[in-house]
Design an enzyme around this catalytic site. Sequence first.
Site: not given
Length: 492
Positions: A254-257
């Site tokens: 996930s790009k948010r990880d």
Amino acid sequence: MANEVRLRYAPSPTGHLHIGGARTALFNYLYAKRHGGKFIVRVEDTDQTRNVENAAEKQMENLKWLGVQWDEGMDIGGPYAPYRQMERLDIYRKYIDQLLAEGKAYYCYATKEELDAEREEQIARGETPKISEKHRNVTPEQREQYEREGRVPSIHFRVPDDRVYVVNDLIRGEVTFESNGIGDFVICRPDGIPTYNFAVVIDDYLMKITHVVRGEEHLSNTPRQLMIYEAFGWEPPKFAHLALILNQDGKKMSKRDESIIQFIEQYRELGFLPEAIVNFLVLLGWSPGGEEEIFSMDDLIERFSLERVSKSPAVFDSTKMNWMNNHYLKNKPLEIIAEMCLPHLQKAGFVEEEPTPEKKEWVKEIVALYQEQMAYCAQIVPLAALFFLEDVVYDEEAKSVLLEPQVPDVLASFRKHVGALETYTPDTIKAALKEVQKETGQKGKALFMPIRVATTGQVHGRDLDRTLYLLGREKVLERAERVLTNREDVVR
Ligand code: GLU
């Protein structure tokens, strides 16, 4: 040229160049170059709500840094310019008009509220929500009425009924889709700007793209795109969808990880080498079919093939990325690595903005000590801090060494012999340490550890003679002195 192989990377400018995007670009590039073809970068920016300013330019800059160089693109032009979709709106308009005239697309006047309400009803009935098809057969009278009401239509593609669309994927084989499961989809928004699924087809066709290599998340778009090719009577390109990249827990990245570094720019800032990243990226899906793991771009251009790209997900392993970069770092000329480390030392406040040539030379020699062991250049800061900080920081392990009984003797003798040296070089330091050994009767760890720990604060380190040399006599003696006179304080 007829039959020229042409591939493209088509980023939406929504953020930084991601590991996944860079891999897609690289695979397209390699395939094109492997077959003597062209690689194109086209910017897909028609979803304006998601665009980020300058993201396209920055992504392209990072691609170039990786060595993934395009033959046609918005900065260098090319025979099918412009290469930015928002500059191609009049081109799309013409094709949309054609579909409307042929009844293959239609105006949908439903308002957002109506669409939302319909969607909720579908969900309430337990159906998979499909886009409204209510306006499929609007009569000219109804149309006029809607226009009078001031409604602004979007344009929907009329999905053929009862058809099966087959994607002959070069990686995954045949994948079939039933048209009845796919609702009429929007090809042009009320503001007159086409959607991705429409613009991508027009551009791939006009730009003579022969192979579309992209992420698996686009597989479900492909039948929609095939319908548009069919509507125009065009032959579609060949498709290849790359499997996902998973994190080490087996979940979709996930790009948010924030626990994984995911953007090329971040690797660049940390002091990774482009060739290491390329080598790492290509192994996220492609396998050479042997034990070999190290490949230059030229090797890859010679060997890359889609047949050897796996249809199972790749796992992103940051330890491997570090290993790979270490491999390339240690094989680079010291001059280059020292130049790459310098900004990190400057940012840490260890080296001034404009160091003298002597200072730069000294920094280079320090970098030489650590070149073998660094995974990336930013690591020079913690590794080499002991050369730049005034005070040594002793950790618990170091403190326990300093409590050993022979320490005062060893350090006093060290102070005497090092202080008496006429010249201070790694060789004379080595000789002085021999004298300390003779005088104290200590050897091995009992001799070297107290000296190393007192002067560096660390129990592990690089070659002791060179470390002492690069620290400079003044600092070394000062640190030894401090332990000698203040041992209680130091180990407290
Ligand atoms: N603009 C799309 C994306 O950024 C590319 C899709 C494609 O390659 O067809 O995901």
